[in-house]
Design an enzyme around this catalytic site. Structure first.
Site, PDB file in Angstrom:
ATOM      1  N   GLY A   1     -69.674  75.949  41.757  1.00 47.76           N
ATOM      2  CA  GLY A   1     -69.499  75.173  40.539  1.00 47.76           C
ATOM      3  C   GLY A   1     -70.051  73.774  40.693  1.00 47.76           C
ATOM      4  O   GLY A   1     -70.583  73.404  41.737  1.00 47.76           O
ATOM      5  N   ALA A   2     -69.905  72.987  39.623  1.00 47.52           N
ATOM      6  CA  ALA A   2     -70.279  71.581  39.670  1.00 47.52           C
ATOM      7  C   ALA A   2     -69.421  70.883  40.708  1.00 47.52           C
ATOM      8  O   ALA A   2     -68.225  71.131  40.794  1.00 47.52           O
ATOM      9  CB  ALA A   2     -70.060  70.951  38.294  1.00 47.52           C
TER      10      ALA A   2
ATOM     11  N   SER B   1     -69.064  71.178  43.871  1.00 45.69           N
ATOM     12  CA  SER B   1     -68.358  72.031  44.821  1.00 45.69           C
ATOM     13  C   SER B   1     -68.863  71.820  46.240  1.00 45.69           C
ATOM     14  O   SER B   1     -68.420  72.488  47.174  1.00 45.69           O
ATOM     15  CB  SER B   1     -68.512  73.500  44.415  1.00 45.69           C
ATOM     16  OG  SER B   1     -69.877  73.873  44.426  1.00 45.69           O
TER      17      SER B   1
ATOM     18  N   SER C   1     -74.972  71.141  47.493  1.00 52.81           N
ATOM     19  CA  SER C   1     -76.135  70.433  48.031  1.00 52.81           C
ATOM     20  C   SER C   1     -75.860  69.951  49.447  1.00 52.81           C
ATOM     21  O   SER C   1     -76.697  70.099  50.345  1.00 52.81           O
ATOM     22  CB  SER C   1     -76.480  69.224  47.155  1.00 52.81           C
ATOM     23  OG  SER C   1     -76.884  69.661  45.873  1.00 52.81           O
TER      24      SER C   1
ATOM     25  N   THR D   1     -85.573  69.700  41.387  1.00 49.36           N
ATOM     26  CA  THR D   1     -85.946  70.128  40.036  1.00 49.36           C
ATOM     27  C   THR D   1     -85.380  69.203  38.961  1.00 49.36           C
ATOM     28  O   THR D   1     -85.665  69.381  37.781  1.00 49.36           O
ATOM     29  CB  THR D   1     -85.435  71.557  39.759  1.00 49.36           C
ATOM     30  OG1 THR D   1     -84.022  71.574  39.934  1.00 49.36           O
ATOM     31  CG2 THR D   1     -86.079  72.559  40.698  1.00 49.36           C
TER      32      THR D   1
ATOM     33  N   HIS E   1     -78.075  61.630  45.873  1.00 46.19           N
ATOM     34  CA  HIS E   1     -78.572  62.722  46.718  1.00 46.19           C
ATOM     35  C   HIS E   1     -79.620  62.189  47.702  1.00 46.19           C
ATOM     36  O   HIS E   1     -79.610  62.533  48.879  1.00 46.19           O
ATOM     37  CB  HIS E   1     -79.179  63.838  45.855  1.00 46.19           C
ATOM     38  CG  HIS E   1     -78.180  64.834  45.354  1.00 46.19           C
ATOM     39  ND1 HIS E   1     -78.445  66.174  45.252  1.00 46.19           N
ATOM     40  CD2 HIS E   1     -76.908  64.672  44.926  1.00 46.19           C
ATOM     41  CE1 HIS E   1     -77.376  66.798  44.771  1.00 46.19           C
ATOM     42  NE2 HIS E   1     -76.441  65.920  44.559  1.00 46.19           N
TER      43      HIS E   1
ATOM     44  N   ARG F   1     -79.738  62.031  52.195  1.00 44.02           N
ATOM     45  CA  ARG F   1     -80.652  62.789  53.063  1.00 44.02           C
ATOM     46  C   ARG F   1     -81.289  61.894  54.122  1.00 44.02           C
ATOM     47  O   ARG F   1     -81.654  60.758  53.836  1.00 44.02           O
ATOM     48  CB  ARG F   1     -81.747  63.442  52.223  1.00 44.02           C
ATOM     49  CG  ARG F   1     -81.228  64.555  51.332  1.00 44.02           C
ATOM     50  CD  ARG F   1     -82.360  65.360  50.752  1.00 44.02           C
ATOM     51  NE  ARG F   1     -83.254  64.599  49.927  1.00 44.02           N
ATOM     52  CZ  ARG F   1     -83.094  64.394  48.617  1.00 44.02           C
ATOM     53  NH1 ARG F   1     -82.072  64.897  47.984  1.00 44.02           N
ATOM     54  NH2 ARG F   1     -83.962  63.688  47.939  1.00 44.02           N
TER      55      ARG F   1
ATOM     56  N   GLU G   1     -90.881  66.590  43.926  1.00 41.20           N
ATOM     57  CA  GLU G   1     -90.169  66.667  42.657  1.00 41.20           C
ATOM     58  C   GLU G   1     -90.956  67.518  41.683  1.00 41.20           C
ATOM     59  O   GLU G   1     -92.117  67.224  41.393  1.00 41.20           O
ATOM     60  CB  GLU G   1     -89.921  65.266  42.095  1.00 41.20           C
ATOM     61  CG  GLU G   1     -88.983  64.457  42.986  1.00 41.20           C
ATOM     62  CD  GLU G   1     -88.634  63.090  42.423  1.00 41.20           C
ATOM     63  OE1 GLU G   1     -89.086  62.774  41.313  1.00 41.20           O
ATOM     64  OE2 GLU G   1     -87.905  62.354  43.113  1.00 41.20           O
TER      65      GLU G   1
END
Lengths: 174, 174, 174
Positions: free
Chosen positions: B11-12, B14, B17, B36, B51, B55, B63
């Site tokens: 889910g959102a 969760s 990533s 994306t 995000h 990283r 992208e």
């Protein structure tokens, strides 16, 4: 043996509260039910009453829609087990209020590490549907998901409920 | 050892990533992040930045909101691992565009079988709420669910995330 | 060996029907497909046809949107296996009708304990999204979740489907 922190996660009407009550009952400790629901309307009032009827008479009940950090400090002792039901309504109450949600969340995560007795937290998983059109609902979903992750990372036991059946996602029990 | 194709479902918020990044990191291969998301608005821009910050600096980033078949061909080598994050936004971009979604999906399923290096795909499960009132949302939910099934049937490892915790749905690891 | 009562739970397009059909097929018994869908519109008509095309020709089909208690009595024999697809549409039909939903639910739970042959029930989990703004949708979600719990408690086998992959939530198989 009861875990220091247990998270019971699941959808609406998945049997979370009922399962959490059984865990609390089996612990042998004195259960304190910390309710975050506010009987705003008839629908919620009916639901709260149904929950109350189900719990044994020797449970003590604390109702606190916002200040759960203080309520947890007050309720938790070495001989008690606190059942916080539920995180979702608490977060929803925070969003509907003027309170600083982030500050309250930090306070909750912090107090959970200092309580003398075990705590069971009931929480909804709300991120498995279509992206809500409402921006506030999207923000709520994001903050709630992040909070569930943080609670789960601190928890010793995490259960996912579906149709009244428990699925263990995490267990530190050896 | 890293699987040829991994699907991280959930889910959102969760933890999909984050978990996928850990898998990529542990593979020992050179990670390529194939994003994306399009920074249409402030909300999405903020999420993309968060995000990126998480990283490590040695990750390369590509992208591509629509043409991921070409991007995958370009990014995948024997020494790299591609993290496609996420399928849901890609499908959403397709739905919002004039492109032929079915043709693109067939192309993706096909290219995944020919790439020289491993791929990790992050995708949302969006079908566990009430039926959406919006017909486009219903169509999206149907196409997305069917796509998840197809990716899962090709995948060697399928993980369902909840509250940051992984649950293995499928593993071809012996 | 086939369980007396099996519940296949999952989201939209999670592969529930397909998995249920495989179970029915493998049982060696004569499959009866009990469909609760009504072809109200083109979207539903298309979906029903796709399901029909997938099923082998020797399956018999019964279409009944509301009176499934009677249909189950009629379809179940010692040599048949009934696949009820799905509980969610049945409940939705009940909500849209003048029928007494609670009475029908009690009747279903009762008849399931008396049938001569095994039954597989397909049902949606609908409670894992944001609380619906629509009061009827909230009521539906509550009644549906409670019904899933009751069916699951009677079932010998409960499977949760995600991306076409089965996860066993309960099994009485020794």
């Amino acid at each position: 043996m009861i875990e220091k922190l247990t998270l019971i996660l699941g959808g609406a009407r998945s049997g979370k509260s009922s399962y959490a009550e059984q865990l609390a009952q089996k612990s042998g400790l004195a259960p304190v039910y910390l309710a975050t629901a506010e009987p705003h309307d008839a629908e919620m009032h009916k639901r709260i009453e149904a929950h109350k009827q189900r719990r044994p008479a020797h449970w003590s009940t604390l109702e606190e829609p916002i200040a759960i950090v203080e309520a947890l400090k007050k309720a938790s002792t070495e001989n008690s087990i606190v059942l916080l039901d539920c995180l979702t309504l608490w977060l929803s109450n925070l969003f509907a209020s003027e309170h600083d949600a982030n500050g309250q969340i930090v306070g909750l995560l912090s107090v959970l590490q200092t309580l003398p007795g075990p705590v069971i937290i009931v929480s909804n998983e709300v991120g498995l549907g279509i992206v809500p059109e409402n921006a506030l609902a999207r923000a709520f979903r994001d903050v709630h998901g992040a909070l569930n992750q943080k609670i789960a990372s601190q928890a010793d036991l995490v259960i996912f409920m579906a149709a009244g059946l428990p699925l263990v996602l995490k267990s530190n029990r050896s």
